[in-house]
Design a protein around this motif. Structure first.
Motif, PDB file in Angstrom:
ATOM      1  N   ARG A  90       0.818  -1.220   0.000  1.00 19.63           N
ATOM      2  CA  ARG A  90       0.000   0.000   0.000  1.00 19.63           C
ATOM      3  C   ARG A  90       0.853   1.271   0.000  1.00 19.63           C
ATOM      4  O   ARG A  90       0.558   2.236   0.724  1.00 19.63           O
ATOM      5  CB  ARG A  90      -0.969  -0.010   1.181  1.00 19.63           C
ATOM      6  CG  ARG A  90      -1.922  -1.189   1.153  1.00 19.63           C
ATOM      7  CD  ARG A  90      -2.884  -1.192   2.305  1.00 19.63           C
ATOM      8  NE  ARG A  90      -3.692  -2.392   2.323  1.00 19.63           N
ATOM      9  CZ  ARG A  90      -4.613  -2.674   3.255  1.00 19.63           C
ATOM     10  NH1 ARG A  90      -4.833  -1.800   4.232  1.00 19.63           N
ATOM     11  NH2 ARG A  90      -5.297  -3.794   3.203  1.00 19.63           N
ATOM     12  N   GLN A  91       1.901   1.236  -0.789  1.00 24.71           N
ATOM     13  CA  GLN A  91       2.701   2.440  -0.994  1.00 24.71           C
ATOM     14  C   GLN A  91       3.369   2.343  -2.357  1.00 24.71           C
ATOM     15  O   GLN A  91       3.483   1.262  -2.937  1.00 24.71           O
ATOM     16  CB  GLN A  91       3.749   2.613   0.109  1.00 24.71           C
ATOM     17  CG  GLN A  91       4.887   1.600   0.072  1.00 24.71           C
ATOM     18  CD  GLN A  91       5.879   1.808   1.201  1.00 24.71           C
ATOM     19  OE1 GLN A  91       5.619   1.425   2.340  1.00 24.71           O
ATOM     20  NE2 GLN A  91       7.012   2.411   0.897  1.00 24.71           N
ATOM     21  N   LYS A  92       3.784   3.471  -2.874  1.00 23.95           N
ATOM     22  CA  LYS A  92       4.374   3.517  -4.201  1.00 23.95           C
ATOM     23  C   LYS A  92       5.714   2.780  -4.207  1.00 23.95           C
ATOM     24  O   LYS A  92       6.515   2.923  -3.289  1.00 23.95           O
ATOM     25  CB  LYS A  92       4.579   4.960  -4.657  1.00 23.95           C
ATOM     26  CG  LYS A  92       3.284   5.758  -4.790  1.00 23.95           C
ATOM     27  CD  LYS A  92       2.386   5.196  -5.898  1.00 23.95           C
ATOM     28  CE  LYS A  92       1.133   6.035  -6.077  1.00 23.95           C
ATOM     29  NZ  LYS A  92       0.215   5.452  -7.084  1.00 23.95           N
ATOM     30  N   THR A  93       5.900   1.986  -5.252  1.00 19.27           N
ATOM     31  CA  THR A  93       7.166   1.253  -5.376  1.00 19.27           C
ATOM     32  C   THR A  93       7.877   1.619  -6.678  1.00 19.27           C
ATOM     33  O   THR A  93       8.739   0.882  -7.139  1.00 19.27           O
ATOM     34  CB  THR A  93       6.910  -0.269  -5.340  1.00 19.27           C
ATOM     35  OG1 THR A  93       6.005  -0.604  -6.398  1.00 19.27           O
ATOM     36  CG2 THR A  93       6.338  -0.698  -4.012  1.00 19.27           C
ATOM     37  N   ARG A  94       7.511   2.769  -7.247  1.00 21.67           N
ATOM     38  CA  ARG A  94       8.085   3.139  -8.542  1.00 21.67           C
ATOM     39  C   ARG A  94       9.584   3.392  -8.451  1.00 21.67           C
ATOM     40  O   ARG A  94      10.274   3.414  -9.459  1.00 21.67           O
ATOM     41  CB  ARG A  94       7.376   4.368  -9.095  1.00 21.67           C
ATOM     42  CG  ARG A  94       7.561   5.626  -8.266  1.00 21.67           C
ATOM     43  CD  ARG A  94       6.714   6.780  -8.796  1.00 21.67           C
ATOM     44  NE  ARG A  94       5.301   6.447  -8.756  1.00 21.67           N
ATOM     45  CZ  ARG A  94       4.332   7.313  -9.068  1.00 21.67           C
ATOM     46  NH1 ARG A  94       4.645   8.542  -9.434  1.00 21.67           N
ATOM     47  NH2 ARG A  94       3.069   6.941  -9.015  1.00 21.67           N
ATOM     48  N   ASP A  95      10.098   3.599  -7.231  1.00 10.96           N
ATOM     49  CA  ASP A  95      11.531   3.859  -7.082  1.00 10.96           C
ATOM     50  C   ASP A  95      12.369   2.592  -7.143  1.00 10.96           C
ATOM     51  O   ASP A  95      13.598   2.671  -7.215  1.00 10.96           O
ATOM     52  CB  ASP A  95      11.807   4.592  -5.760  1.00 10.96           C
ATOM     53  CG  ASP A  95      11.285   6.029  -5.777  1.00 10.96           C
ATOM     54  OD1 ASP A  95      11.165   6.585  -6.882  1.00 10.96           O
ATOM     55  OD2 ASP A  95      11.001   6.574  -4.696  1.00 10.96           O
ATOM     56  N   ILE A  96      11.732   1.415  -7.082  1.00 15.81           N
ATOM     57  CA  ILE A  96      12.484   0.176  -7.254  1.00 15.81           C
ATOM     58  C   ILE A  96      13.021   0.127  -8.682  1.00 15.81           C
ATOM     59  O   ILE A  96      12.309   0.410  -9.639  1.00 15.81           O
ATOM     60  CB  ILE A  96      11.597  -1.054  -6.982  1.00 15.81           C
ATOM     61  CG1 ILE A  96      11.227  -1.133  -5.499  1.00 15.81           C
ATOM     62  CG2 ILE A  96      12.294  -2.348  -7.402  1.00 15.81           C
ATOM     63  CD1 ILE A  96      10.314  -2.289  -5.136  1.00 15.81           C
ATOM     64  N   TRP A  97      14.277  -0.212  -8.823  1.00 13.99           N
ATOM     65  CA  TRP A  97      14.888  -0.331 -10.145  1.00 13.99           C
ATOM     66  C   TRP A  97      14.526  -1.713 -10.688  1.00 13.99           C
ATOM     67  O   TRP A  97      15.209  -2.704 -10.401  1.00 13.99           O
ATOM     68  CB  TRP A  97      16.405  -0.162 -10.055  1.00 13.99           C
ATOM     69  CG  TRP A  97      16.833   1.263  -9.876  1.00 13.99           C
ATOM     70  CD1 TRP A  97      16.418   2.123  -8.905  1.00 13.99           C
ATOM     71  CD2 TRP A  97      17.753   1.984 -10.691  1.00 13.99           C
ATOM     72  NE1 TRP A  97      17.022   3.354  -9.057  1.00 13.99           N
ATOM     73  CE2 TRP A  97      17.859   3.294 -10.147  1.00 13.99           C
ATOM     74  CE3 TRP A  97      18.509   1.671 -11.812  1.00 13.99           C
ATOM     75  CZ2 TRP A  97      18.676   4.274 -10.702  1.00 13.99           C
ATOM     76  CZ3 TRP A  97      19.333   2.651 -12.365  1.00 13.99           C
ATOM     77  CH2 TRP A  97      19.404   3.932 -11.813  1.00 13.99           C
ATOM     78  N   GLY A  98      13.469  -1.788 -11.467  1.00 10.80           N
ATOM     79  CA  GLY A  98      13.007  -3.069 -11.975  1.00 10.80           C
ATOM     80  C   GLY A  98      13.008  -3.119 -13.488  1.00 10.80           C
ATOM     81  O   GLY A  98      12.694  -2.125 -14.152  1.00 10.80           O
ATOM     82  N   GLY A  99      13.375  -4.247 -14.058  1.00 16.01           N
ATOM     83  CA  GLY A  99      13.351  -4.420 -15.507  1.00 16.01           C
ATOM     84  C   GLY A  99      14.410  -5.395 -15.965  1.00 16.01           C
ATOM     85  O   GLY A  99      15.034  -6.093 -15.155  1.00 16.01           O
TER      86      GLY A  99
END
Length: 684
Positions: A90-99
């Protein structure tokens, strides 16, 4: 008196009941403290779920999302995982470096690439642009590609890619993978050096450069490696068994400081060595990380116990592996069925007829897949399905006859049957060195004006239409046409085309020439069943002619049987799976049983195929095939079947050997098997 009570602030971890959401093995992975972790995740054991909850646990326990790196093999997989994590915590995880490795490399090089002379506004070449740049380097190096066999741009691009991704020197790559070009090594070296220089001058990077530059940045600049290692406190790598040498080296350098590295994969599903994947990365992980904690995911949610027992016993024959035992949560079902058939034509008829009966018993088309080792193994199946109006889709590629190398060879047969076939003539002429669209059109117009184009092609007037430098190649083409005109057997035509011209063309023009050559030989084997070129081409037309369009017929356009190579099917599942051509030399292939290492990878391919099945598994064994002389040759059952003890499978026998289907005759009704499909279905 006022009494006070301090409320504890709830953390994100309080919102997730990890123990309720995960099984015991998954929970151990998700909540591990840190350090190097090797997670051996068997097929169908919820690997993605465990990795997703591992991410959620890290974020929920206070790890800054920007200090987490998640490496996956598709950007879509990363997006789906991170979206699920966001819902959980329930919080933003857009800062995870994923890909993917390439996606993350691009971001890092935009920040730190100047250390290597790479400006932040560099351009990434797509594959076609990269090949065109290589072609310009061949011209600049003044390599005469018309006077000798020299790799074309796509093959040179593949060689360059292998050099970068395997971290092997050029000489080693050519010796191992392209031995036909050993004599050309100095010129290949010169072209690739020019290619590298042009990219540097123009601030261009191809896909492989993204990884090699990232590795050079980490290995050659300690301050950058320290900074990135501090930034990424936790590194998680999915599908680790499919990483190549350069990806493995990048991961090791990134984790060299804190060693919080979680790699998740299945050594039993490592099947991509032909693409440069390194089995050594996963099998030697604990040698590089002596303090590693090992975890096993062995609880399988996909398949019945009977299918898993066969899968376990088969893969146990491999000597280099991590021991594990897949265990089913599902109740008992049908034993895998071994189905001996008279030949590969009866094999195709059986599969088609049995699928129709499965549909009668309530299965849907989408419930069924046929998984084969090599693309040419689907040839009879595609024709048989077309005859019976069974909708099918070839996963991850064109239908067999729609592939470029199939079109090339078939055009020779087309002009023999119909010398006025303009499209076939133009395709063949443009395959000749120094003959482009304009010259081929000029020659065709000359041939079209004649009542007998084949005869006209052999006359000096046709050759005189070409520039002097192109005439020798055209005269060789005419010599080949003379030889073909004396043949009536389509199989012999294909053999002569391959031996006299097309084998060299394959090697120099196409990457993966060995697999394409196998396809052409498979086409010749199939064509040997036909007495005339006309009869053969009539059946080819049934398979969808020459368009690239996927033809799906039937009551629901979205429903179809899936046809796929095993490699294209990895990660997928179906209720009912057929695996045809289970004979030595076919599955495993002749090319894959030369060494113990090759045989073990081939057994892993079989393991992947078996573990795609949820409910029903049919292992089909053709007992004979017709060679070029039309005599019958006995085939040995695949070693992957004979090494399995009795009792793990049941035999599904046809009541009689059916005659082969030749020349597009209407198929007869298939005799009922010993145990009828409806009984097998109802026993679920």
């Amino acid at each position: 008196m006022v009494r006070k009570f301090a409320l504890k602030s709830r953390t994100a971890a309080d919102n997730i009941d990890f123990a309720a959401e995960l099984n015991r093995q998954q929970l151990a992975v998700a909540t591990a403290a840190g350090g190097p972790m090797l997670v051996i995740a068997g097929a169908g054991t919820g690997k993605t779920r465990a990795l997703t909850y591992r991410l959620a646990w890290l974020v929920a326990n206070g790890v800054d999302p920007s200090r987490i790196m998640l490496v996956t093999f598709t950007n879509r997989a990363a997006r789906e995982m991170l979206s699920r994590v966001e819902l959980l915590v329930r919080q933003k995880t857009r800062d995870i470096w994923g890909g993917t490795f390439h996606h993350i490399a691009n971001k890092i090089l935009r920040q730190y690439g100047q250390k290597l002379g790479i400006q932040p506004d560099f351009t990434i070449l797509d594959r076609e642009d990269a090949r065109d740049l290589i072609a310009s380097c061949v011209k600049e190096a003044k390599v005469d590609i018309h006077k000798r066999r020299f790799p074309r741009k796509s093959v040179l691009a593949a060689i360059s890619s292998f050099v970068q991704n395997t971290l092997e020197p050029l000489e080693a790559v050519i010796t191992k993978r392209y031995p036909m070009f050993i004599q050309e090594t100095p010129d290949i070296q010169e072209v690739l050096v020019l290619y590298t220089a042009k990219k540097q001058d123009r601030q261009l990077l191809d896909f492989d450069d993204l990884l090699s530059a990232w590795l050079r940045l980490l290995a050659g600049h300690d301050e950058v490696r320290e900074r990135l290692s501090d930034q990424f406190l936790h590194i998680l790598v999915d599908e680790y068994q499919d990483t190549n040498a350069i990806q493995g080296a990048i991961v090791d350098l990134l984790a060299s400081k804190h060693r919080n590295l979680t790699v998740v994969g299945d050594d039993s599903q490592s099947i991509y060595s032909f693409r440069g994947a390194s089995f050594e990365n996963i099998i030697t992980f604990r040698e590089r990380y002596s303090d590693v904690k090992e975890y096993r995911l062995e609880v399988n949610y996909r398949s019945t116990p009977e299918i898993l027992e066969l899968a376990n016993v088969s893969i146990a024959q491999n000597t280099r592996r991590f021991p594990k035992n897949l265990r089913a949560v599902r109740t008992s079902g049908l034993k895998p069925a071994v189905v001996p058939t008279h030949d590969h034509f009866v094999q195709a008829r059986f599969i088609a007829e049995y699928i129709l009966q499965l549909l009668d018993e309530g299965r849907k088309l989408n419930d069924v897949a046929v998984l084969y080792r090599s693309h040419w193994h689907s040839l009879e199946l595609q024709l048989e399905f077309q005859r019976r109006n069974i909708p099918f889709n070839v996963r991850g590629g064109l239908r067999f006859f729609e592939q470029a190398h199939m079109k090339d060879v078939l055009c020779y047969l087309r002009i023999l049957q119909n010398p006025h076939d303009e499209l076939a003539w133009l395709r063949l002429l443009k395959m000749l060195p120094r003959v482009g669209s304009a010259i081929s059109q000029r020659i065709w117009q000359h041939l079209d004006a004649s009542p007998k184009p084949l005869s006209s092609a052999r006359e000096p007037a046709a050759a005189n239409l070409l520039p002097p430098a192109a005439r020798p190649f055209y005269l060789d083409f005419v010599k080949l046409l003379r030889k073909l005109a004396k043949l009536s057997s389509p199989a012999e035509v294909i053999d002569v085309v391959l031996n006299d011209f097309y084998d060299d063309y394959l090697v120099s023009h196409y990457d993966g020439a060995n697999l394409r050559r196998e396809d052409v030989r498979g086409l010749a084997n199939f064509a040997s069943q036909y007495a005339t070129v006309e009869a053969f081409l009539a059946d080819v037309a049934l398979a969808g002619e020459f368009s690239g369009e996927t033809v799906v017929t039937g009551p629901t356009e979205q429903d179809y049987v899936t046809l796929s190579t095993v490699h294209q099917a990895k990660g997928l599942e179906w209720p009912a799976v057929f695996i045809p051509w289970l004979a030595d030399g076919r599955f495993p292939t002749d090319l894959a049983i030369n060494t113990k290492q090759d045989e073990e990878e081939e057994r892993r391919v079989f393991h992947v195929a078996v573990t795609r099945a949820k409910d029903e598994l049919y292992l089909v064994v053709p007992q004979v095939y017709r060679n070029r002389s039309r005599s019958l040759v006995m085939m040995k059952p695949s070693r992957f079947l004979t090494e399995i003890q009795d009792g793990l499978t049941e035999k599904l026998e046809l009541e009689e050997s059916l005659p082969s289907l030749i020349g597009g005759r209407e198929p007869e009704a298939l005799p009922a098997p010993e145990q009828s499909p409806d009984k097998r279905l109802n026993s679920h």
